[in-house]
Design a protein around this motif. Structure first.
Motif, PDB file in Angstrom:
ATOM      1  N   ASN A   1       0.953  -0.888  -0.177  1.00 20.27           N
ATOM      2  CA  ASN A   1      -0.341  -0.283  -0.242  1.00 20.27           C
ATOM      3  C   ASN A   1       1.159   1.469   0.221  1.00 20.27           C
ATOM      4  OD1 ASN A   1      -0.945   2.594   2.181  1.00 20.27           O
ATOM      5  ND2 ASN A   1      -3.040   1.202   0.534  1.00 20.27           N
ATOM      6  N   THR A   2       0.588   2.406  -0.369  1.00 22.09           N
ATOM      7  CA  THR A   2       1.124   3.537  -1.109  1.00 22.09           C
ATOM      8  C   THR A   2       1.461   3.955   0.510  1.00 22.09           C
ATOM      9  OG1 THR A   2      -0.067   3.745  -2.865  1.00 22.09           O
ATOM     10  CG2 THR A   2       1.060   5.328  -2.035  1.00 22.09           C
ATOM     11  N   ALA A   3       0.859   4.407   1.040  1.00 17.34           N
ATOM     12  CA  ALA A   3       1.130   4.809   2.998  1.00 17.34           C
ATOM     13  C   ALA A   3       2.092   4.238   3.319  1.00 17.34           C
ATOM     14  CB  ALA A   3      -0.600   4.860   3.470  1.00 17.34           C
ATOM     15  N   THR A   4       2.192   2.838   3.475  1.00 12.92           N
ATOM     16  CA  THR A   4       3.103   1.634   4.046  1.00 12.92           C
ATOM     17  C   THR A   4       4.244   1.831   3.491  1.00 12.92           C
ATOM     18  OG1 THR A   4       0.998   0.468   4.796  1.00 12.92           O
ATOM     19  CG2 THR A   4       2.945  -0.446   5.098  1.00 12.92           C
TER      20      THR A   4
ATOM     21  N   LEU B   1     -11.417  16.740   4.728  1.00 11.48           N
ATOM     22  CA  LEU B   1     -12.049  17.341   3.361  1.00 11.48           C
ATOM     23  C   LEU B   1     -10.350  18.187   2.789  1.00 11.48           C
ATOM     24  CD1 LEU B   1     -15.071  17.240   2.703  1.00 11.48           C
ATOM     25  CD2 LEU B   1     -14.200  15.696   3.067  1.00 11.48           C
ATOM     26  N   SER B   2     -10.084  19.106   3.808  1.00  7.91           N
ATOM     27  CA  SER B   2      -9.259  19.391   3.774  1.00  7.91           C
ATOM     28  C   SER B   2      -7.894  19.008   3.516  1.00  7.91           C
ATOM     29  CB  SER B   2      -9.190  20.926   3.964  1.00  7.91           C
ATOM     30  OG  SER B   2      -8.591  20.572   5.685  1.00  7.91           O
ATOM     31  N   MET B   3      -7.298  18.511   4.762  1.00  9.38           N
ATOM     32  CA  MET B   3      -6.007  17.076   4.867  1.00  9.38           C
ATOM     33  C   MET B   3      -5.844  16.443   3.064  1.00  9.38           C
ATOM     34  SD  MET B   3      -7.292  13.577   6.779  1.00  9.38           S
ATOM     35  CE  MET B   3      -8.528  12.220   5.998  1.00  9.38           C
ATOM     36  N   PHE B   4      -6.389  16.614   2.380  1.00 15.21           N
ATOM     37  CA  PHE B   4      -6.143  15.339   0.875  1.00 15.21           C
ATOM     38  C   PHE B   4      -5.942  17.034   0.094  1.00 15.21           C
ATOM     39  CE2 PHE B   4     -10.200  12.850   2.206  1.00 15.21           C
ATOM     40  CZ  PHE B   4      -9.297  12.282   3.043  1.00 15.21           C
ATOM     41  N   SER B   5      -5.771  17.588   0.336  1.00 14.57           N
ATOM     42  CA  SER B   5      -5.571  19.299  -0.192  1.00 14.57           C
ATOM     43  C   SER B   5      -3.764  19.514  -0.027  1.00 14.57           C
ATOM     44  CB  SER B   5      -6.025  20.422  -0.690  1.00 14.57           C
ATOM     45  OG  SER B   5      -6.185  21.205   0.751  1.00 14.57           O
TER      46      SER B   5
ATOM     47  N   LEU C   1       1.839  15.802  -0.456  1.00 16.25           N
ATOM     48  CA  LEU C   1       2.266  14.715   0.019  1.00 16.25           C
ATOM     49  C   LEU C   1       1.932  13.824   0.582  1.00 16.25           C
ATOM     50  CD1 LEU C   1       4.852  12.940  -0.692  1.00 16.25           C
ATOM     51  CD2 LEU C   1       5.701  13.654   1.219  1.00 16.25           C
ATOM     52  N   LEU C   2       1.153  14.497   2.193  1.00 16.17           N
ATOM     53  CA  LEU C   2       0.377  13.736   2.974  1.00 16.17           C
ATOM     54  C   LEU C   2      -0.750  13.144   2.351  1.00 16.17           C
ATOM     55  CD1 LEU C   2       1.489  15.530   6.791  1.00 16.17           C
ATOM     56  CD2 LEU C   2       1.683  12.834   5.772  1.00 16.17           C
ATOM     57  N   GLY C   3      -1.521  14.762   1.597  1.00 15.04           N
ATOM     58  CA  GLY C   3      -2.886  14.652   1.032  1.00 15.04           C
ATOM     59  C   GLY C   3      -2.469  13.606   0.192  1.00 15.04           C
ATOM     60  N   GLU C   4      -1.578  12.925  -0.684  1.00  8.33           N
ATOM     61  CA  GLU C   4      -1.369  12.335  -1.284  1.00  8.33           C
ATOM     62  C   GLU C   4      -1.472  10.902  -0.653  1.00  8.33           C
ATOM     63  OE1 GLU C   4       0.466  14.870  -1.682  1.00  8.33           O
ATOM     64  OE2 GLU C   4      -0.259  15.506  -3.998  1.00  8.33           O
ATOM     65  N   ILE C   5      -0.763  10.435   0.640  1.00  9.85           N
ATOM     66  CA  ILE C   5      -0.902   9.342   0.942  1.00  9.85           C
ATOM     67  C   ILE C   5      -2.164   9.309   2.001  1.00  9.85           C
ATOM     68  CG2 ILE C   5       0.110   8.282   3.221  1.00  9.85           C
ATOM     69  CD1 ILE C   5       2.936  10.102   2.827  1.00  9.85           C
ATOM     70  N   PHE C   6      -2.733   9.861   2.321  1.00  8.35           N
ATOM     71  CA  PHE C   6      -3.981   9.708   2.752  1.00  8.35           C
ATOM     72  C   PHE C   6      -5.234   9.433   2.008  1.00  8.35           C
ATOM     73  CE2 PHE C   6      -3.014  12.697   6.282  1.00  8.35           C
ATOM     74  CZ  PHE C   6      -2.400  12.134   7.249  1.00  8.35           C
ATOM     75  N   SER C   7      -5.397   9.831   0.395  1.00  8.61           N
ATOM     76  CA  SER C   7      -6.189   9.762  -0.410  1.00  8.61           C
ATOM     77  C   SER C   7      -5.726   8.365  -0.759  1.00  8.61           C
ATOM     78  CB  SER C   7      -5.839  10.579  -1.362  1.00  8.61           C
ATOM     79  OG  SER C   7      -4.948  10.563  -2.027  1.00  8.61           O
ATOM     80  N   GLN C   8      -5.177   8.001  -0.537  1.00 10.65           N
ATOM     81  CA  GLN C   8      -4.747   6.499  -0.927  1.00 10.65           C
ATOM     82  C   GLN C   8      -5.598   5.339  -0.005  1.00 10.65           C
ATOM     83  OE1 GLN C   8      -4.178   5.261  -3.761  1.00 10.65           O
ATOM     84  NE2 GLN C   8      -3.524   7.422  -4.826  1.00 10.65           N
ATOM     85  N   ASP C   9      -5.787   5.409   1.105  1.00  8.47           N
ATOM     86  CA  ASP C   9      -6.197   4.608   2.399  1.00  8.47           C
ATOM     87  C   ASP C   9      -7.965   4.848   2.425  1.00  8.47           C
ATOM     88  OD1 ASP C   9      -7.175   3.293   4.470  1.00  8.47           O
ATOM     89  OD2 ASP C   9      -5.764   4.729   6.052  1.00  8.47           O
TER      90      ASP C   9
ATOM     91  N   SER D   1      -6.076   5.805  -8.842  1.00  4.14           N
ATOM     92  CA  SER D   1      -7.094   6.648  -9.690  1.00  4.14           C
ATOM     93  C   SER D   1      -8.147   7.609  -8.516  1.00  4.14           C
ATOM     94  CB  SER D   1      -7.203   6.599 -10.939  1.00  4.14           C
ATOM     95  OG  SER D   1      -8.816   5.557 -10.799  1.00  4.14           O
ATOM     96  N   SER D   2      -8.663   6.889  -8.208  1.00  4.06           N
ATOM     97  CA  SER D   2      -9.478   7.510  -6.805  1.00  4.06           C
ATOM     98  C   SER D   2      -9.311   8.861  -6.145  1.00  4.06           C
ATOM     99  CB  SER D   2     -10.756   6.703  -6.244  1.00  4.06           C
ATOM    100  OG  SER D   2     -11.492   5.930  -7.180  1.00  4.06           O
ATOM    101  N   GLY D   3      -7.921   8.078  -5.604  1.00  2.00           N
ATOM    102  CA  GLY D   3      -7.457   9.164  -4.654  1.00  2.00           C
ATOM    103  C   GLY D   3      -6.772  10.042  -5.188  1.00  2.00           C
ATOM    104  N   PHE D   4      -5.975   9.625  -6.243  1.00  4.31           N
ATOM    105  CA  PHE D   4      -5.133  11.398  -7.366  1.00  4.31           C
ATOM    106  C   PHE D   4      -6.858  12.267  -7.278  1.00  4.31           C
ATOM    107  CE2 PHE D   4      -1.736   8.548  -7.658  1.00  4.31           C
ATOM    108  CZ  PHE D   4      -1.528   8.961  -6.708  1.00  4.31           C
ATOM    109  N   ALA D   5      -8.016  11.848  -7.348  1.00 10.54           N
ATOM    110  CA  ALA D   5      -9.346  13.071  -7.997  1.00 10.54           C
ATOM    111  C   ALA D   5      -9.093  13.272  -6.642  1.00 10.54           C
ATOM    112  CB  ALA D   5      -9.809  11.909  -8.642  1.00 10.54           C
ATOM    113  N   LEU D   6      -9.217  12.409  -5.711  1.00 10.35           N
ATOM    114  CA  LEU D   6     -10.121  13.121  -4.561  1.00 10.35           C
ATOM    115  C   LEU D   6      -8.676  14.464  -4.271  1.00 10.35           C
ATOM    116  CD1 LEU D   6     -11.629  12.847  -2.256  1.00 10.35           C
ATOM    117  CD2 LEU D   6     -10.249  11.367  -1.244  1.00 10.35           C
TER     118      LEU D   6
END
Length: 383
Positions: free
Chosen positions: A7-10, A238-242, A245-253, A287-292
């Motif tokens: 997993n990306t975050a891991t 919701l703002s944490m996804f912006s 780096l951390l936004g990219e990680i969290f959005s993949q969870d 792709s769902s996470g990156f769209a988020l």
């Protein structure tokens, strides 16, 4: 280390060293097993599953029908909104790796996942989910409306089971793009005698579209929209996804991107079978996470401007659409303060739902369906 199997975050936090035959990880009570063996099978929608975080390229789904299968079978893909010229194969913003087919721009137009209920000869109601959510959130509303109306729910681009092009490769997820793409979809659906119901943070986008096409729309129902100046900032969940780096990680969870986002804003208690429908896009592709990430950044940049426009146009003499507001009083993201003050001078119908939170259609779906039917229908009910 074979990062692709993790997993990306891991992958960001595991110590360097030789690969081990199996890695176990615990995340917020949802057990996920990762394995480096190419020979083992896994169940993507079972409690134990493995994947690379960006896309699940192998494995199979659990035996027998699932809630996702049942929901997906009810819908269809609708082609709408042209894809602008891309810059070759889309790559992820972290490692620069080429993304899977689900993240690539289509040849000509995007595909939207739509679910319809009711006779198409009846007046049409389009149900529009908020951020972040899916058309699935209206599953309890659709049967109620189908008795007298032609009800349609769809997934926005970047959400659910609609296309999710990588940002800068066909669709950038700006609010202006969402306005124009909504117009393309409505034109393709060829819905007549139209009413729109929109929930949450996409309300300003829909209001802007409606302001350009008032001749098409009979009714507009806003469900927990960001109506005041205080609503113009996204909540932390919701703002944490912006965040870089951390936004990219969290959005993949999937648990942060779907479960926590849906359950932190009200009393909604998610059943596991429903959670798997919401998680599915995040489990099957990055792709769902990156769209988020992209839509969170767009909201952070332009939501205030859109909220101001929404308030101004609804209050103006040029606004001719019959408009109502439904409000779940247990919303933890948007305060009810100021809603009555806005609605009363404009003579807007205001319906309170005491037991519902931000995602009213999840907390009180059948009740919301009945209210929608009464607002736009033949029954003259005084609220």
């Amino acid at each position: 280390m074979a990062v692709a199997a993790l997993n990306t975050a891991t992958a960001f936090f595991l110590p360097r060293g030789p690969p081990c035959p199996r890695i176990r990880r615990e995340c917020f009570g949802f057990r996920c097993r990762s394995s480096l063996s190419d020979e083992e099978e896994y169940l993507v929608d079972a409690p134990v599953s493995i994947g690379d975080g960006f896309s699940f390229s192998g494995g199979k789904y659990a035996e027998g029908p699932s809630r996702f299968d049942e929901w997906f079978a009810q819908g269809k893909m609708v082609d709408a909104h042209p894809a602008y010229c891309s810059k070759g194969k889309a790559k992820d913003p972290i490692f620069g790796l080429t993304m899977g087919g689900g993240s690539q721009t289509t040849d000509d137009v995007f595909r939207w996942f739509c679910v319809e209920a009711g006779d198409s000869s009846n007046p049409s109601i389009i149900l529009i989910h908020g951020f972040p959510s899916q058309a699935y959130s209206f599953r309890k509303v659709l049967p109620v409306l189908s008795e007298e109306y032609h009800a349609i729910a769809f997934d926005w681009l970047g959400f659910g089971f609609s296309d999710k092009p990588q940002p800068r490769y066909g669709f950038d997820y700006t609010l202006d793009e969402y306005v124009s793409s909504l117009g393309s979809l409505i034109d393709e659906l060829k819905a007549d005698n139209l009413s729109l119901v929109v929930q949450g943070y996409f309300s300003p986008v829909v209001v802007k579209y409606a302001s350009y096409h008032q001749e098409k729309i009979r009714n507009l129902i806003l469900v927990n929209p960001p109506l005041t100046e205080e609503h113009a900032n996204l909540p932390p969940n919701l703002s944490m996804f912006s965040t870089f780096l951390l936004g990219e990680i969290f959005s993949q969870d999937p648990l942060r991107a779907s479960d926590k986002a849906l359950t932190s804003c009200g009393p909604y208690v998610m059943k596991e079978e429903d959670a798997m429908v919401y998680r599915r896009p995040y489990l099957t592709s990055g792709s769902s996470g990156f769209a988020l990430n992209a839509i969170s950044k767009a909201m952070k940049k332009d939501l205030k401007r859109y909220v101001e426009y929404m308030r101004a146009i609804i209050a103006s003499s040029s606004w001719k659409i019959n408009t109502a507001v439904c409000w779940g009083l247990r919303d933890r993201w948007l305060s009810y303060k100021g809603i009555e003050d806005f609605c009363k001078p404009l003579n807007l119908k205001l319906v309170e739902l005491p037991k519902a939170g931000h995602h009213v259609q999840e907390d009180s779906g059948e009740e919301l369906g009945t209210i929608i039917a009464e607002i736009i229908g033949k029954r003259n009910v005084n609220f």
